[in-house]
Design an enzyme around this catalytic site. Structure first.
Site, PDB file in Angstrom:
ATOM      1  N   TYR A 131       0.844  -1.209   0.000  1.00  0.00           N
ATOM      2  CA  TYR A 131       0.000   0.000   0.000  1.00  0.00           C
ATOM      3  C   TYR A 131       0.876   1.254   0.000  1.00  0.00           C
ATOM      4  CZ  TYR A 131      -3.037   3.649   2.011  1.00  0.00           C
ATOM      5  OH  TYR A 131      -3.698   4.827   2.271  1.00  0.00           O
ATOM      6  N   TRP A 157      -4.412   8.320   9.630  1.00  0.00           N
ATOM      7  CA  TRP A 157      -5.259   7.818  10.725  1.00  0.00           C
ATOM      8  C   TRP A 157      -6.630   8.492  10.748  1.00  0.00           C
ATOM      9  CZ3 TRP A 157      -2.456   6.335  15.872  1.00  0.00           C
ATOM     10  CH2 TRP A 157      -1.294   5.615  15.577  1.00  0.00           C
TER      11      TRP A 157
HETATM   12  N1  LIG Z   1      -8.371   5.938   5.840  1.00  0.00           N
HETATM   13  C1  LIG Z   1      -7.234   6.381   6.368  1.00  0.00           C
HETATM   14  O1  LIG Z   1      -6.979   6.238   7.582  1.00  0.00           O
HETATM   15  C2  LIG Z   1      -6.235   7.111   5.513  1.00  0.00           C
HETATM   16  C3  LIG Z   1      -5.022   7.488   6.105  1.00  0.00           C
HETATM   17  C4  LIG Z   1      -4.091   8.196   5.330  1.00  0.00           C
HETATM   18  C5  LIG Z   1      -4.366   8.520   4.028  1.00  0.00           C
HETATM   19  N2  LIG Z   1      -5.536   8.124   3.459  1.00  0.00           N
HETATM   20  C6  LIG Z   1      -5.756   8.484   2.049  1.00  0.00           C
HETATM   21  O2  LIG Z   1      -6.910   9.304   1.964  1.00  0.00           O
HETATM   22  C7  LIG Z   1      -7.590   9.035   0.741  1.00  0.00           C
HETATM   23  C8  LIG Z   1      -9.040   8.686   1.053  1.00  0.00           C
HETATM   24  O3  LIG Z   1      -9.054   7.501   1.851  1.00  0.00           O
HETATM   25  P1  LIG Z   1     -10.402   6.936   2.461  1.00  0.00           P
HETATM   26  O4  LIG Z   1     -10.055   6.132   3.657  1.00  0.00           O
HETATM   27  O5  LIG Z   1     -11.408   8.012   2.541  1.00  0.00           O
HETATM   28  O6  LIG Z   1     -10.829   5.920   1.289  1.00  0.00           O
HETATM   29  P2  LIG Z   1     -12.051   4.898   1.255  1.00  0.00           P
HETATM   30  O7  LIG Z   1     -13.026   5.213   2.327  1.00  0.00           O
HETATM   31  O8  LIG Z   1     -11.509   3.525   1.172  1.00  0.00           O
HETATM   32  O9  LIG Z   1     -12.748   5.275  -0.132  1.00  0.00           O
HETATM   33  C9  LIG Z   1     -12.128   4.972  -1.343  1.00  0.00           C
HETATM   34  C10 LIG Z   1     -12.969   5.569  -2.420  1.00  0.00           C
HETATM   35  O10 LIG Z   1     -12.347   5.252  -3.665  1.00  0.00           O
HETATM   36  C11 LIG Z   1     -13.356   4.832  -4.548  1.00  0.00           C
HETATM   37  N3  LIG Z   1     -12.803   3.939  -5.576  1.00  0.00           N
HETATM   38  C12 LIG Z   1     -12.217   2.742  -5.392  1.00  0.00           C
HETATM   39  N4  LIG Z   1     -11.897   2.200  -6.590  1.00  0.00           N
HETATM   40  C13 LIG Z   1     -12.300   3.091  -7.537  1.00  0.00           C
HETATM   41  C14 LIG Z   1     -12.265   3.099  -8.948  1.00  0.00           C
HETATM   42  N5  LIG Z   1     -11.740   2.087  -9.658  1.00  0.00           N
HETATM   43  N6  LIG Z   1     -12.782   4.177  -9.598  1.00  0.00           N
HETATM   44  C15 LIG Z   1     -13.326   5.207  -8.911  1.00  0.00           C
HETATM   45  N7  LIG Z   1     -13.379   5.257  -7.573  1.00  0.00           N
HETATM   46  C16 LIG Z   1     -12.876   4.194  -6.900  1.00  0.00           C
HETATM   47  C17 LIG Z   1     -14.337   4.092  -3.674  1.00  0.00           C
HETATM   48  O11 LIG Z   1     -15.567   3.921  -4.352  1.00  0.00           O
HETATM   49  P3  LIG Z   1     -16.475   2.597  -4.063  1.00  0.00           P
HETATM   50  O12 LIG Z   1     -17.108   2.820  -2.720  1.00  0.00           O
HETATM   51  O13 LIG Z   1     -17.466   2.604  -5.183  1.00  0.00           O
HETATM   52  O14 LIG Z   1     -15.542   1.420  -4.090  1.00  0.00           O
HETATM   53  C18 LIG Z   1     -14.397   5.031  -2.479  1.00  0.00           C
HETATM   54  O15 LIG Z   1     -15.284   6.076  -2.720  1.00  0.00           O
HETATM   55  C19 LIG Z   1      -6.813   7.943   0.051  1.00  0.00           C
HETATM   56  O16 LIG Z   1      -5.919   8.525  -0.875  1.00  0.00           O
HETATM   57  C20 LIG Z   1      -6.022   7.285   1.164  1.00  0.00           C
HETATM   58  O17 LIG Z   1      -4.832   6.710   0.686  1.00  0.00           O
HETATM   59  C21 LIG Z   1      -6.487   7.423   4.174  1.00  0.00           C
END
Ligand SMILES: NC(=O)c1ccc[n+]([C@@H]2O[C@H](COP(=O)([O-])OP(=O)(O)OC[C@H]3O[C@@H](n4cnc5c(N)ncnc54)[C@H](OP(=O)(O)O)[C@@H]3O)[C@@H](O)[C@H]2O)c1
Length: 293
Positions: A131, A157
């Protein structure tokens, strides 16, 4: 940029944890967000992204879509790289073609965690999970492509309303258990999604570009974050601290990934509030309203 009345295409804005908060923040700022899920538009399909952008003609493109399943990524390397490494530069190239700004989100997991002082935006990524490597590749691809109106925001986080996350998971588990074990030797920066969204808009208001770090102030271990959430919720559940070695996972996580926020503070004049304050809003506000606790 001035956001009032502006069209904002948000990949991940309809179903993503952070994307949903961004959608609300843009709406509150008077912009016209277009929140999308993978069902609405697949970012792995360049033709459908182009058609969507032609139809919506946005003033800003935000990529909050990603492959975020940290452990599963160890087995689904190809998918993780397609979404996290290949898609971002492609989206940036479409933003460049349309001469509109592009915002992309990345992660503290691009760092290995060998430092013991907060990571700066210019610290060199050195990840070891699939990842983390895929997200670092995405950043590098964007920097290599070099579109000058690109803003890369590393956050970490995340907790917030709209989708299951670490904090909600802990509180849900506490409903059926008296004791939980949570690791206490990984240190990071908790971040409340509505705050990250509001701070993102503050950067956009100042036309910031390049790499920024965004989280709430303060640092925590997963154990400290869980304990504080359980205390706020008033649940009768003991959170037992354990070392990472007691909770083996497929992907190795950084032992230390606290983000230095000073570039954001200098650029905007805004100091992010402490994660404990944000957590109180989440647990006593969002979750209580949704009657999770
Ligand atoms: N969560 C954390 O703790 C965390 C920490 C640090 C950084 N981040 C970063 O913050 C960002 C947002 O993370 P998050 O946790 O909010 O993500 P998330 O809840 O897992 O949501 C991912 C989103 O991406 C969409 N997606 C997945 N595959 C796709 C595709 N092929 N085409 C179009 N859309 C697609 C999903 O749609 P579907 O629902 O339709 O699959 C969903 O809306 C990411 O860049 C992540 O790396 C997250």
């Amino acid at each position: 940029m001035q956001l009032k009345g502006k069209g904002v295409v948000i990949f991940g804005g309809r179903t993503g944890l952070l994307g949903q908060a961004l959608t609300r923040a843009f709406r509150l700022a008077g912009a016209r967000p277009v929140p999308l899920s993978s069902q609405d538009c697949d970012i792995l399909d360049p033709r459908s992204v182009e058609l969507l952008l032609d139809r919506r003609d946005p003033d800003l493109i935000v990529n909050a879509a990603a492959y975020t399943q940290v452990d599963l990524a160890e087995e689904q390397e190809e998918m993780a790289f397609a979404l996290n490494a290949t898609a971002p530069p492609l989206l940036a190239s479409l933003a460049a073609k349309r001469l509109v700004p592009f915002v992309h989100f990345s992660t503290d997991f691009v760092f290995r965690g060998t430092k013991r002082t907060p990571y700066q935006p210019y610290d060199e990524p050195d990840p070891f999970s699939v990842y983390g490597i895929s997200k670092a590749d995405g950043e590098r691809g964007l920097l290599r492509f070099g579109y000058e109106r690109t803003l890369i925001i590393r956050t970490s986080w995340l907790f917030g309303p709209g989708k299951m996350n670490f904090v909600e998971n802990i509180l849900t588990l506490c409903e059926t258990r008296n004791t939980l074990t949570v690791v206490n030797d990984q240190m990071g920066s908790p971040a409340y999604t509505p705050d990250v969204a509001a701070y993102t808009l503050a950067l956009l208001a100042r036309d910031e570009t390049g790499i920024h770090h965004l989280a709430n102030s303060g640092e925590a271990t997963w154990h400290a974050l869980a304990t504080q959430a359980v205390t706020l919720a008033g649940l009768d559940c003991h959170v037992e601290p354990v070392p990472t070695s007691a909770y083996p996972t497929k992907a190795v996580r950084p032992a230390y990934s606290v983000l230095d926020l000073s570039r954001f503070i200098q650029a905007t004049g805004v100091t992010p509030r402490h994660w404990q304050q944000a957590l109180a809003d989440y647990v006593l506000g969002d979750l209580k309203r949704g009657s999770v606790i």
